[in-house]
Design a protein around this motif. Structure first.
Motif, PDB file in Angstrom:
ATOM      1  N   THR A  83      51.309 100.503 130.852  1.00  0.00           N
ATOM      2  CA  THR A  83      49.974 100.865 130.383  1.00  0.00           C
ATOM      3  C   THR A  83      49.051  99.686 130.691  1.00  0.00           C
ATOM      4  OG1 THR A  83      50.443 100.011 128.168  1.00  0.00           O
ATOM      5  CG2 THR A  83      50.771 102.378 128.529  1.00  0.00           C
ATOM      6  N   PRO A  84      47.776  99.935 130.982  1.00  0.00           N
ATOM      7  CA  PRO A  84      46.864  98.830 131.324  1.00  0.00           C
ATOM      8  C   PRO A  84      46.783  97.801 130.208  1.00  0.00           C
ATOM      9  CG  PRO A  84      45.876 100.942 131.889  1.00  0.00           C
ATOM     10  CD  PRO A  84      47.120 101.252 131.103  1.00  0.00           C
ATOM     11  N   ASP A  85      46.829  96.543 130.596  1.00  0.00           N
ATOM     12  CA  ASP A  85      46.835  95.431 129.654  1.00  0.00           C
ATOM     13  C   ASP A  85      45.833  94.380 130.128  1.00  0.00           C
ATOM     14  OD1 ASP A  85      48.206  92.561 128.901  1.00  0.00           O
ATOM     15  OD2 ASP A  85      48.605  94.074 127.368  1.00  0.00           O
ATOM     16  N   MET A  86      45.428  93.498 129.235  1.00  0.00           N
ATOM     17  CA  MET A  86      44.502  92.441 129.611  1.00  0.00           C
ATOM     18  C   MET A  86      45.039  91.608 130.766  1.00  0.00           C
ATOM     19  SD  MET A  86      41.653  90.851 129.218  1.00  0.00           S
ATOM     20  CE  MET A  86      41.002  91.421 127.642  1.00  0.00           C
ATOM     21  N   GLU A  87      46.353  91.376 130.800  1.00  0.00           N
ATOM     22  CA  GLU A  87      46.932  90.578 131.871  1.00  0.00           C
ATOM     23  C   GLU A  87      46.767  91.257 133.232  1.00  0.00           C
ATOM     24  OE1 GLU A  87      47.827  87.794 130.820  1.00  0.00           O
ATOM     25  OE2 GLU A  87      48.259  88.102 128.708  1.00  0.00           O
ATOM     26  N   ASP A  88      46.710  92.591 133.239  1.00  0.00           N
ATOM     27  CA  ASP A  88      46.582  93.322 134.497  1.00  0.00           C
ATOM     28  C   ASP A  88      45.241  93.078 135.177  1.00  0.00           C
ATOM     29  OD1 ASP A  88      49.044  95.004 134.748  1.00  0.00           O
ATOM     30  OD2 ASP A  88      48.383  95.752 132.807  1.00  0.00           O
ATOM     31  N   SER A  89      44.239  92.669 134.421  1.00  0.00           N
ATOM     32  CA  SER A  89      42.898  92.596 134.991  1.00  0.00           C
ATOM     33  C   SER A  89      42.761  91.518 136.055  1.00  0.00           C
ATOM     34  CB  SER A  89      41.858  92.381 133.884  1.00  0.00           C
ATOM     35  OG  SER A  89      42.166  91.255 133.097  1.00  0.00           O
ATOM     36  N   PHE A  90      43.675  90.539 136.097  1.00  0.00           N
ATOM     37  CA  PHE A  90      43.662  89.583 137.207  1.00  0.00           C
ATOM     38  C   PHE A  90      43.822  90.302 138.549  1.00  0.00           C
ATOM     39  CE2 PHE A  90      44.914  86.244 134.064  1.00  0.00           C
ATOM     40  CZ  PHE A  90      43.982  85.290 134.415  1.00  0.00           C
ATOM     41  N   ASN A  91      44.560  91.395 138.546  1.00  0.00           N
ATOM     42  CA  ASN A  91      44.958  92.064 139.775  1.00  0.00           C
ATOM     43  C   ASN A  91      44.030  93.225 140.146  1.00  0.00           C
ATOM     44  OD1 ASN A  91      46.925  91.747 141.802  1.00  0.00           O
ATOM     45  ND2 ASN A  91      48.063  93.527 141.093  1.00  0.00           N
ATOM     46  N   VAL A  92      42.889  93.346 139.470  1.00  0.00           N
ATOM     47  CA  VAL A  92      41.941  94.424 139.750  1.00  0.00           C
ATOM     48  C   VAL A  92      41.014  94.005 140.888  1.00  0.00           C
ATOM     49  CG1 VAL A  92      40.041  95.797 138.808  1.00  0.00           C
ATOM     50  CG2 VAL A  92      42.044  95.303 137.404  1.00  0.00           C
ATOM     51  N   ASP A 204      51.007 111.205 137.675  1.00  0.00           N
ATOM     52  CA  ASP A 204      49.874 110.745 136.866  1.00  0.00           C
ATOM     53  C   ASP A 204      49.872 109.225 136.724  1.00  0.00           C
ATOM     54  OD1 ASP A 204      49.054 113.364 136.567  1.00  0.00           O
ATOM     55  OD2 ASP A 204      49.924 113.609 134.563  1.00  0.00           O
ATOM     56  N   GLN A 205      51.052 108.621 136.616  1.00  0.00           N
ATOM     57  CA  GLN A 205      51.122 107.163 136.536  1.00  0.00           C
ATOM     58  C   GLN A 205      50.679 106.516 137.846  1.00  0.00           C
ATOM     59  OE1 GLN A 205      51.003 106.056 133.451  1.00  0.00           O
ATOM     60  NE2 GLN A 205      52.667 104.582 133.684  1.00  0.00           N
ATOM     61  N   LEU A 206      51.094 107.088 138.967  1.00  0.00           N
ATOM     62  CA  LEU A 206      50.675 106.549 140.263  1.00  0.00           C
ATOM     63  C   LEU A 206      49.158 106.632 140.420  1.00  0.00           C
ATOM     64  CD1 LEU A 206      53.464 107.977 142.604  1.00  0.00           C
ATOM     65  CD2 LEU A 206      53.251 105.637 141.744  1.00  0.00           C
ATOM     66  N   VAL A 207      48.567 107.725 139.971  1.00  0.00           N
ATOM     67  CA  VAL A 207      47.111 107.863 140.030  1.00  0.00           C
ATOM     68  C   VAL A 207      46.445 106.836 139.127  1.00  0.00           C
ATOM     69  CG1 VAL A 207      45.169 109.386 139.495  1.00  0.00           C
ATOM     70  CG2 VAL A 207      47.179 110.294 140.675  1.00  0.00           C
ATOM     71  N   LEU A 208      46.962 106.666 137.910  1.00  0.00           N
ATOM     72  CA  LEU A 208      46.386 105.709 136.972  1.00  0.00           C
ATOM     73  C   LEU A 208      46.437 104.291 137.535  1.00  0.00           C
ATOM     74  CD1 LEU A 208      45.219 105.000 134.183  1.00  0.00           C
ATOM     75  CD2 LEU A 208      47.580 104.909 133.325  1.00  0.00           C
ATOM     76  N   ILE A 209      47.536 103.939 138.171  1.00  0.00           N
ATOM     77  CA  ILE A 209      47.684 102.598 138.746  1.00  0.00           C
ATOM     78  C   ILE A 209      46.655 102.374 139.848  1.00  0.00           C
ATOM     79  CG2 ILE A 209      49.218 101.173 140.161  1.00  0.00           C
ATOM     80  CD1 ILE A 209      51.552 102.341 138.487  1.00  0.00           C
ATOM     81  N   ALA A 210      46.511 103.351 140.761  1.00  0.00           N
ATOM     82  CA  ALA A 210      45.524 103.211 141.834  1.00  0.00           C
ATOM     83  C   ALA A 210      44.111 103.125 141.270  1.00  0.00           C
ATOM     84  CB  ALA A 210      45.643 104.383 142.806  1.00  0.00           C
ATOM     85  N   GLN A 211      43.824 103.942 140.278  1.00  0.00           N
ATOM     86  CA  GLN A 211      42.495 103.946 139.683  1.00  0.00           C
ATOM     87  C   GLN A 211      42.214 102.625 138.972  1.00  0.00           C
ATOM     88  OE1 GLN A 211      42.032 106.552 136.292  1.00  0.00           O
ATOM     89  NE2 GLN A 211      39.868 106.922 136.740  1.00  0.00           N
ATOM     90  N   PHE A 212      43.175 102.118 138.211  1.00  0.00           N
ATOM     91  CA  PHE A 212      42.948 100.902 137.438  1.00  0.00           C
ATOM     92  C   PHE A 212      42.796  99.686 138.346  1.00  0.00           C
ATOM     93  CE2 PHE A 212      44.324  97.101 135.195  1.00  0.00           C
ATOM     94  CZ  PHE A 212      43.563  97.167 134.035  1.00  0.00           C
ATOM     95  N   PHE A 213      43.680  99.554 139.341  1.00  0.00           N
ATOM     96  CA  PHE A 213      43.644  98.373 140.209  1.00  0.00           C
ATOM     97  C   PHE A 213      42.671  98.521 141.372  1.00  0.00           C
ATOM     98  CE2 PHE A 213      47.922  97.946 138.238  1.00  0.00           C
ATOM     99  CZ  PHE A 213      47.696  96.738 137.602  1.00  0.00           C
ATOM    100  N   ARG A 214      42.048  99.682 141.501  1.00  0.00           N
ATOM    101  CA  ARG A 214      40.996  99.937 142.485  1.00  0.00           C
ATOM    102  C   ARG A 214      41.488  99.864 143.920  1.00  0.00           C
ATOM    103  NH1 ARG A 214      35.712  96.798 139.895  1.00  0.00           N
ATOM    104  NH2 ARG A 214      35.515  98.077 138.029  1.00  0.00           N
TER     105      ARG A 214
END
Length: 729
Positions: A83-92, A204-214
């Motif tokens: 699930t998206p986390d604050m730590e993930d935002s480095f990789n956006v 749905d998870q693959l879509v969420l990952i692409a959407q979140f990390f742009r």
């Protein structure tokens, strides 16, 4: 962490001084005690040094340096648990892909680059860059349409540096979902052999990952046999994945690799045919295996129908197996692919780096892509501002507007700026003039490299020019252009920008001189007296700059026109009868909408310091007193759309015991690195260890770098101070 209301620095010191001395001594027993005192310009954070272990999540940070890293998933369980986390935002990624023409949806045959190098996640995994020597670097972005980051991990999320560089050039980026061998078959059975809830959850998870990390979508690569139940659900999985991706990721793509056939057997076909067409019909495109012949292409014409551009014919650049052409003969494969109107998928063009001499990498890379040039239609950039310093995202030093800031090798793919059309042009006839362009790490205006242009102007020719960029930009009423360059050695050659326009109905050009009566190629008028509001942007115009660089600024008034091409021209000295050779370094080109320079740039706000970690000095660094190593994370608030990046700097100082730490030291701030999101991890910064009664002071500064390329005054940077003291014994 306790926050106080906005106060001045002096008031901040008074308020902090009310903390009882005995309370200060007890605070090290608590986890990461800090007191945040909000000021108008600077927040001050108090830290008592502690060496208590406080490990960071291993997925997101390098265990040795605590630097943020890109990551992947190795199992279905990891994928579904994310699930998206604050730590993930480095990789956006910084922003979605830039506008480009023609759009990817056009039926023009495309070029896909599939990057497969030594297992992936090498130096490119370090989100904030590394000190890698001689890293792999790709810069022929204008010649490709899609970039796939490939590895053999189950879910390969592209490192954000690649996504930022590709999107800056209008190139689509795909990750890879791959299953292989016995374990891959078991994974597929787990989510495909049951009901639709299982495969929809994965999609749905693959879509969420692409959407979140742009990034823009997925290459699906199933390299194991499937049961009848699993292969029966595969088209449903692909259709759901594709539909959801299109809905949530503009311009999203799902491609299928030629592996499994509709019976569930793993049988590479080397073509699109009746055995695998069901997968092609369920997604956006088909990536063929590599051992094809021309008869395969001929058979595919009927299978592809009107979707010929959606068939990506695979070319293994390593030339493994029975292929038409690979390595420096890759053009032979491209020639046949384009003859039949298909798209091309170049697999592992990093062959020039992996298998040839590293010292000759740039020459070999340019040779490889030059051989393919005839078969690679380029695309155009169609948005302003257009600014590039030609930085490759690497170098042997870091330079900021002609001033050397840091010496030493660095590699940061996110820092790569828009790259030109690398080419060699010759005038017709024996012994005529020529122009060649190369990337060059020897000198730079801003970043780590510049564009080297060499050429020869023959005696009977007034000037030669090289097209650097293809654009499709509806031009606003007034634009400003800037060129930063440096001529090597004695030369009377004159350097200038030229542009071409296309009539959109009633193209009117004013305020510039047309070269010929009928041409739509123009030589802009130098900008001599800039408007006051543009003073920052034109501050260096017409001046001799550090390092011997020169900046020329131009003003162009247009109405109803489309900006098409950007040239740099080189004219012989007036009255010179002899041929003229030249060597010129281009440091920066800008094309800016005049109106964009009138809008105020927002300030960096709310800089915070968190996740502080202390280390003792290593033995060779010890002295009286031994220095410390500080790691921490900075966060701030700022719109990302107006900036190219943020420069992160620090300045050391010492205080006399007050939480404010006293004024910062007089020294120039030290550049720590670049950030492309609103956070930055500082890793192992050496700071002084203070005595029992003294405080140490580190000031962190966040400098926004506007897309228009001017310097923001230091008074407008974001800032925060960390004041630290040693625990009392």
């Amino acid at each position: 962490m306790e926050a106080a209301g906005p106060v001045t620095r002096s008031a901040a010191r008074k308020r902090a001084s009310k903390i009882p001395e005995e309370q200060r001594e007890r605070r090290p027993a608590r986890r990461r005690p800090r007191r945040r005192i909000q000021e108008q310009e600077e927040a001050v954070f108090r830290e008592v040094v502690s060496f208590t272990p406080d490990p960071l999540p291993a997925r997101y940070y390098d265990k040795d340096t605590t630097k943020p890293i890109s990551f992947y998933f190795s199992s279905l369980e990891e994928l579904l648990a994310w699930t998206p986390d604050m730590e993930d935002s480095f990789n956006v990624a910084l922003e979605p892909s830039e506008c480009r023409q023609p759009p990817l949806s056009s039926q023009r045959p495309r070029t896909l680059l599939c990057h497969d190098m030594m297992g992936g996640y090498l130096d490119d995994k370090f989100i904030q860059g590394s000190t890698a020597h001689n890293p792999y670097c790709f810069y022929h972005w204008q010649s490709i349409d899609i970039f796939v980051y490939f590895s053999h991990h189950t879910v390969t999320i592209p490192p954000v540096g690649w996504t930022n560089a590709a999107h800056r050039h209008g190139v689509c980026v795909l990750g890879t979902f791959i299953t292989e061998w016995k374990e891959g078959g078991q994974l597929c059975e787990a989510f495909l052999a049951g009901d639709e809830r299982s495969y929809r959850a994965v999609a749905d998870q693959l879509v969420l990952i692409a959407q979140f990390f742009r990034f823009d979508g997925w290459l699906i690569n199933i390299e194991n046999s499937l049961s009848l139940a699993a292969v029966g659900n595969m088209p449903h999985f692909l259709r759901h994945l594709t539909a959801q991706l299109h809905q949530r990721v503009p311009g999203g793509l799902v491609l299928w690799y030629d592996s499994v056939v509709r019976s569930g057997q793993l049988t590479w076909q080397d073509e699109l045919n009746q055995h695998n067409r069901i997968f092609f019909d369920s997604c956006d495109g088909f990536f063929t295996n590599y051992n094809w012949r021309e008869e395969h292409l001929e058979r595919m014409l009927g299978q592809a129908g009107e979707r010929r551009a959606d068939v990506y014919v695979g070319v293994d650049v390593f030339a493994r197996g029975n292929v038409v052409g690979g390595q420096f003969d890759t053009y032979k494969s491209l020639e046949l692919i384009r003859k039949h109107g298909f798209s091309a998928a170049l697999f592992a063009p990093g062959w020039v780096y992996e298998c040839l001499e590293k010292k000759d990498f740039f020459q070999n890379q340019d040779k490889f892509w030059a051989l393919l040039e005839h078969f690679l239609p380029t695309h155009s950039i169609c948005s302003l501002p257009f600014v590039t310093s030609f930085c490759l995202g690497m170098g042997t030093r870091r330079v900021c507007y002609g001033q050397e800031e840091v010496v030493g090798p660095w590699y940061h793919p996110s820092a790569q700026e828009i790259q030109p059309l690398f080419a060699e042009h010759s005038l017709e006839g024996a012994g005529r003039g020529w122009v060649k362009t190369h990337c060059c790490l020897v000198d730079a205006w801003n970043g780590g490299s510049s564009l080297l242009v060499r050429g020869l102007i023959p005696p009977d020719v007034g000037h030669v020019a090289v097209r650097l960029f293809s654009l499709q930009v509806p031009v606003p009423p007034k634009i400003f252009l800037s060129l930063v360059y440096k001529l090597e050695g004695p030369s009377g050659v004159e350097v200038a920008l030229e542009l071409t326009t296309e009539d959109l109905g009633s193209c009117h050009v004013g305020g510039i001189r047309t070269l010929t009566g009928t041409s739509s190629r123009h030589s802009p008028r130098p900008l001599r007296v800039p408007p006051t509001k543009l003073a920052r942007w034109v501050d260096r115009c017409g001046q001799q700059l550090p390092g011997g660089w020169v900046q020329r600024c131009y003003e162009v008034s247009l109405r109803g026109c489309l900006l098409q091409d950007l040239f740099v021209s080189f004219a012989r000295p007036p009255g010179s009868p002899e041929e003229a050779s030249f060597v010129c370094r281009l440091g920066e080109i800008q094309v800016v909408d005049a109106n964009s320079l009138l809008a105020p740039l927002p300030r960096v706000q709310a800089v915070t310091v968190s996740r502080v970690h202390w280390q003792r000095a290593t033995s060779e660094e010890e002295g009286p007193p031994a220095p410390l190593r500080l790691s921490c994370t900075l966060h701030w608030s700022h719109l990302l759309s107006p900036v190219r990046c943020f420069r992160i700097r620090c300045r050391m100082g010492t205080g006399g015991g007050s939480p404010g730490g006293g004024p910062p030291g007089p020294e120039k701030p030290t550049l720590l690195g670049l950030a492309f999101v609103n956070q930055y991890r500082i890793a192992e910064l050496q700071v002084a260890a203070m005595g029992p009664s003294g405080d140490g002071h580190v000031e962190f500064l966040v400098e926004p770098v506007p897309k228009e390329g001017f310097l923001v005054p230091q008074a407008e940077w974001g800032r925060a101070a960390l004041v630290y003291s040693m625990p009392r014994t």
